[in-house]
Write a protein that holds these residues in place. Structure first.
Motif, PDB file in Angstrom:
ATOM      1  N   ASP A 146      10.791   4.629  -7.826  1.00 52.77           N
ATOM      2  CA  ASP A 146      11.229   5.990  -7.510  1.00 52.77           C
ATOM      3  C   ASP A 146      10.082   6.999  -7.545  1.00 52.77           C
ATOM      4  O   ASP A 146      10.279   8.176  -7.235  1.00 52.77           O
ATOM      5  CB  ASP A 146      12.363   6.429  -8.447  1.00 52.77           C
ATOM      6  CG  ASP A 146      11.971   6.446  -9.911  1.00 52.77           C
ATOM      7  OD1 ASP A 146      10.825   6.074 -10.243  1.00 52.77           O
ATOM      8  OD2 ASP A 146      12.817   6.816 -10.745  1.00 52.77           O
ATOM      9  N   ARG A 147       8.866   6.545  -7.921  1.00 49.59           N
ATOM     10  CA  ARG A 147       7.699   7.428  -7.884  1.00 49.59           C
ATOM     11  C   ARG A 147       6.796   7.145  -6.688  1.00 49.59           C
ATOM     12  O   ARG A 147       5.729   7.750  -6.558  1.00 49.59           O
ATOM     13  CB  ARG A 147       6.901   7.291  -9.183  1.00 49.59           C
ATOM     14  CG  ARG A 147       7.627   7.874 -10.388  1.00 49.59           C
ATOM     15  CD  ARG A 147       6.785   7.781 -11.635  1.00 49.59           C
ATOM     16  NE  ARG A 147       7.496   8.348 -12.766  1.00 49.59           N
ATOM     17  CZ  ARG A 147       7.205   8.093 -14.038  1.00 49.59           C
ATOM     18  NH1 ARG A 147       6.223   7.257 -14.318  1.00 49.59           N
ATOM     19  NH2 ARG A 147       7.895   8.637 -15.013  1.00 49.59           N
ATOM     20  N   ILE A 148       7.193   6.208  -5.837  1.00 49.55           N
ATOM     21  CA  ILE A 148       6.438   5.943  -4.608  1.00 49.55           C
ATOM     22  C   ILE A 148       6.852   6.971  -3.569  1.00 49.55           C
ATOM     23  O   ILE A 148       8.019   7.048  -3.173  1.00 49.55           O
ATOM     24  CB  ILE A 148       6.693   4.509  -4.105  1.00 49.55           C
ATOM     25  CG1 ILE A 148       6.138   3.496  -5.115  1.00 49.55           C
ATOM     26  CG2 ILE A 148       6.043   4.294  -2.743  1.00 49.55           C
ATOM     27  CD1 ILE A 148       6.418   2.053  -4.761  1.00 49.55           C
ATOM     28  N   LEU A 149       5.903   7.785  -3.138  1.00 45.76           N
ATOM     29  CA  LEU A 149       6.192   8.874  -2.213  1.00 45.76           C
ATOM     30  C   LEU A 149       6.211   8.404  -0.762  1.00 45.76           C
ATOM     31  O   LEU A 149       6.966   8.937   0.054  1.00 45.76           O
ATOM     32  CB  LEU A 149       5.163   9.998  -2.388  1.00 45.76           C
ATOM     33  CG  LEU A 149       5.033  10.562  -3.808  1.00 45.76           C
ATOM     34  CD1 LEU A 149       3.962  11.644  -3.847  1.00 45.76           C
ATOM     35  CD2 LEU A 149       6.367  11.130  -4.289  1.00 45.76           C
ATOM     36  N   GLU A 150       5.369   7.415  -0.455  1.00 47.71           N
ATOM     37  CA  GLU A 150       5.310   6.896   0.911  1.00 47.71           C
ATOM     38  C   GLU A 150       4.607   5.546   0.874  1.00 47.71           C
ATOM     39  O   GLU A 150       3.651   5.367   0.117  1.00 47.71           O
ATOM     40  CB  GLU A 150       4.545   7.863   1.822  1.00 47.71           C
ATOM     41  CG  GLU A 150       4.571   7.501   3.288  1.00 47.71           C
ATOM     42  CD  GLU A 150       3.970   8.594   4.174  1.00 47.71           C
ATOM     43  OE1 GLU A 150       3.834   8.343   5.387  1.00 47.71           O
ATOM     44  OE2 GLU A 150       3.652   9.682   3.651  1.00 47.71           O
ATOM     45  N   VAL A 163       0.870  -1.175   0.000  1.00 43.57           N
ATOM     46  CA  VAL A 163       0.000   0.000   0.000  1.00 43.57           C
ATOM     47  C   VAL A 163       0.906   1.223   0.000  1.00 43.57           C
ATOM     48  O   VAL A 163       1.831   1.322   0.819  1.00 43.57           O
ATOM     49  CB  VAL A 163      -0.920   0.012   1.240  1.00 43.57           C
ATOM     50  CG1 VAL A 163      -1.821   1.244   1.224  1.00 43.57           C
ATOM     51  CG2 VAL A 163      -1.758  -1.262   1.300  1.00 43.57           C
ATOM     52  N   PHE A 164       0.659   2.159  -0.925  1.00 46.17           N
ATOM     53  CA  PHE A 164       1.563   3.302  -1.035  1.00 46.17           C
ATOM     54  C   PHE A 164       0.869   4.484  -1.708  1.00 46.17           C
ATOM     55  O   PHE A 164      -0.206   4.344  -2.307  1.00 46.17           O
ATOM     56  CB  PHE A 164       2.828   2.918  -1.822  1.00 46.17           C
ATOM     57  CG  PHE A 164       2.573   2.226  -3.130  1.00 46.17           C
ATOM     58  CD1 PHE A 164       2.340   2.944  -4.294  1.00 46.17           C
ATOM     59  CD2 PHE A 164       2.561   0.833  -3.204  1.00 46.17           C
ATOM     60  CE1 PHE A 164       2.117   2.307  -5.496  1.00 46.17           C
ATOM     61  CE2 PHE A 164       2.345   0.180  -4.405  1.00 46.17           C
ATOM     62  CZ  PHE A 164       2.120   0.917  -5.553  1.00 46.17           C
ATOM     63  N   ILE A 165       1.504   5.627  -1.580  1.00 43.28           N
ATOM     64  CA  ILE A 165       1.085   6.832  -2.296  1.00 43.28           C
ATOM     65  C   ILE A 165       2.026   6.987  -3.485  1.00 43.28           C
ATOM     66  O   ILE A 165       3.251   6.933  -3.341  1.00 43.28           O
ATOM     67  CB  ILE A 165       1.126   8.065  -1.388  1.00 43.28           C
ATOM     68  CG1 ILE A 165       0.059   7.941  -0.298  1.00 43.28           C
ATOM     69  CG2 ILE A 165       0.905   9.339  -2.201  1.00 43.28           C
ATOM     70  CD1 ILE A 165       0.084   9.043   0.721  1.00 43.28           C
ATOM     71  N   TYR A 166       1.432   7.179  -4.675  1.00 38.67           N
ATOM     72  CA  TYR A 166       2.194   7.114  -5.920  1.00 38.67           C
ATOM     73  C   TYR A 166       1.954   8.360  -6.764  1.00 38.67           C
ATOM     74  O   TYR A 166       0.831   8.869  -6.865  1.00 38.67           O
ATOM     75  CB  TYR A 166       1.755   5.875  -6.708  1.00 38.67           C
ATOM     76  CG  TYR A 166       2.572   5.580  -7.933  1.00 38.67           C
ATOM     77  CD1 TYR A 166       3.828   4.993  -7.819  1.00 38.67           C
ATOM     78  CD2 TYR A 166       2.092   5.870  -9.212  1.00 38.67           C
ATOM     79  CE1 TYR A 166       4.592   4.701  -8.951  1.00 38.67           C
ATOM     80  CE2 TYR A 166       2.843   5.583 -10.340  1.00 38.67           C
ATOM     81  CZ  TYR A 166       4.093   4.998 -10.198  1.00 38.67           C
ATOM     82  OH  TYR A 166       4.840   4.711 -11.323  1.00 38.67           O
ATOM     83  N   GLN A 167       3.033   8.839  -7.383  1.00 36.24           N
ATOM     84  CA  GLN A 167       2.938   9.964  -8.320  1.00 36.24           C
ATOM     85  C   GLN A 167       3.297   9.471  -9.713  1.00 36.24           C
ATOM     86  O   GLN A 167       4.411   8.986  -9.945  1.00 36.24           O
ATOM     87  CB  GLN A 167       3.890  11.095  -7.907  1.00 36.24           C
ATOM     88  CG  GLN A 167       3.781  12.331  -8.803  1.00 36.24           C
ATOM     89  CD  GLN A 167       4.614  13.484  -8.278  1.00 36.24           C
ATOM     90  OE1 GLN A 167       5.566  13.277  -7.522  1.00 36.24           O
ATOM     91  NE2 GLN A 167       4.267  14.693  -8.649  1.00 36.24           N
TER      92      GLN A 167
END
Length: 203
Positions: free
Chosen positions: A181-185, A140-144
């Protein structure tokens, strides 16, 4: 220009063979030169995001060896293999276009055109969708993404490489590939949706 894949290497595929009947080809790939020219190749990298993703399996019409329309082609340029959109220009040059807007088009000048070998035209994408099943391997992650959009993602049945995470995305109900490298958290799999949504507003 983005780096291609050395043309002397076999372009690896997810599958080695798929059987399709003539009716399916007529209904879904009616514009190909011949069913015997149908082949498959795996897309790599993020330069064509928006059209296909890293790891997608693509149908190629290998009977196409010249550019008669603006489309996505498999091409050999300077002994490197590319899968890119080609657009002809009135002055005789061509644009090699990356559908991911973060990459600038590359101009193939007239003097460079003799170094271009067309190996086929992309005519379809094999989109594999499956029914979600829960597994212990959940991320589970925050993604850009490449466009700068930030979303919360939950992915199960995960496989990883040094640079990518691939698995079944709950939000899309489909197989998706994400750049690390686009996973923020990232979060523990049992973290509540409320906590994740609260974190999301800070990005």
């Amino acid at each position: 220009m983005g780096k291609g894949i050395p043309a002397d290497l076999e372009h690896d595929t997810v599958v080695s063979q798929v059987s399709v009947n003539t009716l399916w080809i007529r209904e879904n790939l009616s514009t190909i030169s011949s069913p015997s020219n149908l082949s498959m190749i795996t897309g790599h990298g993020d330069s064509m995001e928006g059209t296909f993703n890293h790891g997608d399996v693509l149908f190629v019409d290998t009977g196409i060896d010249e550019i008669k329309m603006d489309a996505v082609y498999v091409l050999n340029l300077n002994d490197e293999l590319y899968i890119k959109r080609l657009q002809r220009k009135p002055d005789g040059s061509m644009l090699m276009i990356y559908d991911n807007a973060k990459y600038q088009p590359y101009v193939i000048q007239n003097g460079e055109k003799d170094k271009v070998q067309i190996l086929g035209r992309i005519v379809g994408i094999w989109n594999f969708r499956r029914v979600l099943s829960m597994s212990d391997d959940i991320k589970v992650f925050i993604y850009q993404n490449a466009r700068g959009n930030i979303t919360a993602r939950s992915v199960n049945n995960v496989s990883e490489s040094d640079d990518y995470i691939q698995g079944i995305c709950t939000q899309a109900n489909a197989l998706r590939t994400f750049r690390k490298d686009r996973i923020l958290e990232d979060f523990a799999a049992d973290r509540s949706d409320t906590v994740i949504q609260e974190k999301l507003v800070y990005y």
